[in-house]
Design an enzyme around this catalytic site. Structure first.
Site, mmCIF file in Angstrom:
data_model
loop_
_atom_site.group_PDB
_atom_site.id
_atom_site.type_symbol
_atom_site.label_atom_id
_atom_site.label_comp_id
_atom_site.label_asym_id
_atom_site.label_seq_id
_atom_site.Cartn_x
_atom_site.Cartn_y
_atom_site.Cartn_z
ATOM 1 N N LYS A 147 1.973 -25.906 -10.043
ATOM 2 C CA LYS A 147 2.352 -26.551 -11.197
ATOM 3 C C LYS A 147 0.757 -26.541 -12.001
ATOM 4 O O LYS A 147 -0.233 -26.564 -11.537
ATOM 5 C CB LYS A 147 2.421 -27.926 -11.048
HETATM 6 O O1 G3P Z 1 5.887 -35.162 -12.547
HETATM 7 C C1 G3P Z 1 5.715 -35.630 -13.941
HETATM 8 C C2 G3P Z 1 6.386 -36.636 -14.489
HETATM 9 O O2 G3P Z 1 7.723 -36.841 -14.057
HETATM 10 C C3 G3P Z 1 5.622 -37.983 -14.405
HETATM 11 O O3 G3P Z 1 6.271 -39.150 -14.890
HETATM 12 O O4 G3P Z 1 6.806 -41.682 -15.210
HETATM 13 O O5 G3P Z 1 4.273 -40.327 -14.847
HETATM 14 O O6 G3P Z 1 5.589 -40.287 -17.079
HETATM 15 P P1 G3P Z 1 5.784 -40.415 -15.548
#
Ligand code: G3P
Length: 221
Positions: free
Chosen positions: A83
């Protein structure tokens, strides 16, 4: 639609994997940090538990560091997807790693243009963050609609836009339904969202009634 779990928590990964629900895992530096412990052991263990793609993120911000880290991450398992962030160096690393047969997930995508460029650079997955757009008063799901439309416009032509749309930053079960209606390839879910998707109060009431009725028979199976 593939379901990935967005976590580095081994207990949650085992729990949902045992139900046959997981096609893959996504992690990020914040999720790794939340677990504590030795991240190398955790990353290696995840790649053993899960047969599908496991996204592990670089922390370097410049090209050569991303390549070095990406190759190290890939050694944790053949199912590792590297990633990288949606930056010029990230795209350069995406192109290079992809050319060496290492699949890449380009993360932190917030616009259709970023999605288009990440796909062009050869990414296997592009990760638009819908919840974080909702948080600032934008409709995150519109981004998914736009990206899907753009990729579909070219689906019968050369392989410029073959990237899979991996809907990230999902906050609740309605996001999952909407992503599936649009035809996104993958959703990555926090364990709490997957838990909510399993539940319905009528299921609980129905089960309770079945069991109390059966008890009246005073018989076994
Ligand atoms: O893995 C990346 C993403 O899903 C992060 O989510 O909740 O931190 O905005 P969030």
């Amino acid at each position: 639609m593939k379901i990935f779990l967005d976590t580095a928590n081994l207990e949650s990964i085992r729990k949902f994997n045992d139900m046959g629900l997981l096609d893959g895992i996504t992690t990020n530096p914040s999720l790794m940090s939340k677990e504590g412990g030795n991240p190398k052991d955790i990353m290696e263990e995840i790649t053993k538990i899960i047969k599908g793609d496991v996204s592990l993120e670089v922390v370097s911000t410049e090209y050569s560091g991303m390549i070095e880290e990406g190759k190290r991450l890939r050694q944790y398992g053949k199912n590792v997807v590297v990633k990288v962030p949606m930056t010029p160096d990230g795209l350069k690393a995406c192109k290079h790693l992809t050319s060496e047969g290492i699949p890449v997930n380009v993360t932190l995508i917030f616009s259709p243009n970023q999605a288009l460029l990440a796909a062009k650079s050869g990414a296997k997955y592009i990760s638009p963050f819908i919840g974080r757009l909702d948080d600032i008063g934008k409709d995150g799901m519109n981004l998914i609609r736009d990206i899907k439309k753009i990729f579909d416009n070219y689906k019968d032509e050369d392989d410029d836009f073959k990237a899979q749309i991996l809907v990230a930053s999902i906050r609740h079960p309605i996001h999952v339904i909407d992503a599936a209606k649009i035809g996104a390839h993958v959703v990555t879910l926090p364990p709490a969202v997957l838990d909510k998707m399993l539940q319905h109060p009528l299921t609980d009431i129905g089960l309770e009634n079945f069991l109390s009725d059966w008890k009246k028979l005073k018989a076994g199976i």
